[in-house]
Design an enzyme around this catalytic site. Sequence first.
Site: not given
Lengths: 222, 362
Positions: A166-169
Amino acid sequence: MEVLSWDGTLSSRDFQAAARVFAENWKQFNPALPPWTWVPCLKQPSRLSQEQGYLSLEKICLLGSNKEDEQEDVDEEEPEPVDNATLIESAGPQVCYYDFHIVYSDSYRVPVLYFRGYYIDGQPLAWDEIEKDLPACSSKVLLESKWTFITQEEHPHLNRPWYKLHPCGTSEWMKLLFLGDESLATNGVAVEQYLVSWLSVVGQVVGLRIPFDMLNHHKSCN
Amino acid sequence: MDMEAQRFLWEGAIPLQIHLHESEVTTLPSPPPALILAPRLGYLPLLASHLKPYFSTALPPGVDTIWFDYKGLPLKWYIPTGVLFDLLCAEPERPWNLTVHFRGYPGNILIPCEGEDSIKWNFINSLKEAAYIINGNCKNVMNMSQPDQVELWRSVLNGNLDSYRRVSSKLKLEAVGEMNSSSPRSRLSMGEVDVSGQVKPGRVPVRLYVWNVSEDFDDLEDAPPVDSWDKVSYINRPVEIQEGRCFTLHDAVKSLLPDYFVVKSLGTAESLTVVGDDEQRVSSEDASDDKKAEEEVETSSDDHVKASYEHEEPEIKLVRIQGIEPKLEIPFSWVANNLMHPEHFLHISVYLKVRQVNNTMS
């Protein structure tokens, strides 16, 4: 680009430029390893298209019990420093392969790592098999954040289920990473360095490591 | 956002006639199909609580994993039911005849579904993505309290719009295109906004499904069925609304399909920017290239076959959003604000007739 005002993201064009530089450097510093290749994906043949695509590193061999051989081919016997913290016992000596793709996310404006694992006969690895191959630190995060760390999602270009980090951070820690770099404070953010820095962090999650020489090379170029 | 429009969307439902796949029928006579009203904004596996008891007596023993197909095409559970219907039923079929399976999950095509949890997290992760597109970060979604998160998901699950509005307003996901975001939104029609030319720039979360049709048909009834997901291009890319100019749905769709639609003039090129400043420059370059190309077509118009392959744009046969086929001239910000899904994504289905070289002519 000023480091302080930079938000940690990059444009799709910059991604393409960074991808090319990264693939070149990888070849130079890891001549024995399979290369990262740029896979163009056109929805339709068109001479006007901006070239969308992704970086691909395929058939990376994992020899079941040996966590430190993740980047090497079967016949590569290069001694590696052993890090006990990331050493996990695996069930059997069965040979598995991993494919890694670096795909640009237009939503997050950062690269995203997709991967899949399979046996030598092409049979996909079940999730619990893959989990065994992940470094201990990842297994811990997985327990805490089952749905927001690594999940199975559709590969944006291949239309098939792949594992995705997951790339959200990403933009936030990329900014932190670059802020801590003194050479960048004076020279600004170099797009060419984005992917090698990014993979030095993301790769640890899946046990894919970047040689120090390659990281240092980038710094000295700056 | 228009409250009335939103209520209309939330009440939208599709009548389904669901047949148990013949390979899973163990009783004689086989069970009659189940009739069920499926919310447009919902997800197919959420119907399991109704379908499982209904078909349970006919099922062979074993472990259940529910999945659906339409005319043999396995349906992706993470696409909202209404979007699947808009995309796969060229001519809306009512009731929509689907086949349900409880065995033999096609894991090579569909991502696994571990029941409601998978669907909930797919929703929350999409919401996070939308928040990032709109605000540049997803803190508001990440920092949502546990009870709020549960209430938000429950509201979607049960189609409870009031409860959804209450929780989602805390996420501060502002509407796009409206100049004064603090003004009451109630009846602000986008027409007014356009007249004054005051359009606020912004990024709109869009998921675009493009069905590439090569066969020619005049009537949607004659459209061939989508028999493989490979015929559907999925584009997950935000649309950037530029300041100060009327930006239509047509502009938005074309901007998402740069491989198909070449930019006609420098003026349009500026509004077609999808990613950033660099992109804008490239679009302009493309545009001048294109002008040259068009001139070439004119001078060699006798050479019809060659010209049509190289330069003809595909035809947009249909654009469908929330079961509606809006006019392409409609301001995109209106579409985005009024027709988006609860996870703040606008799902657009497009049928694209792609012209191919006609060998018989040469």
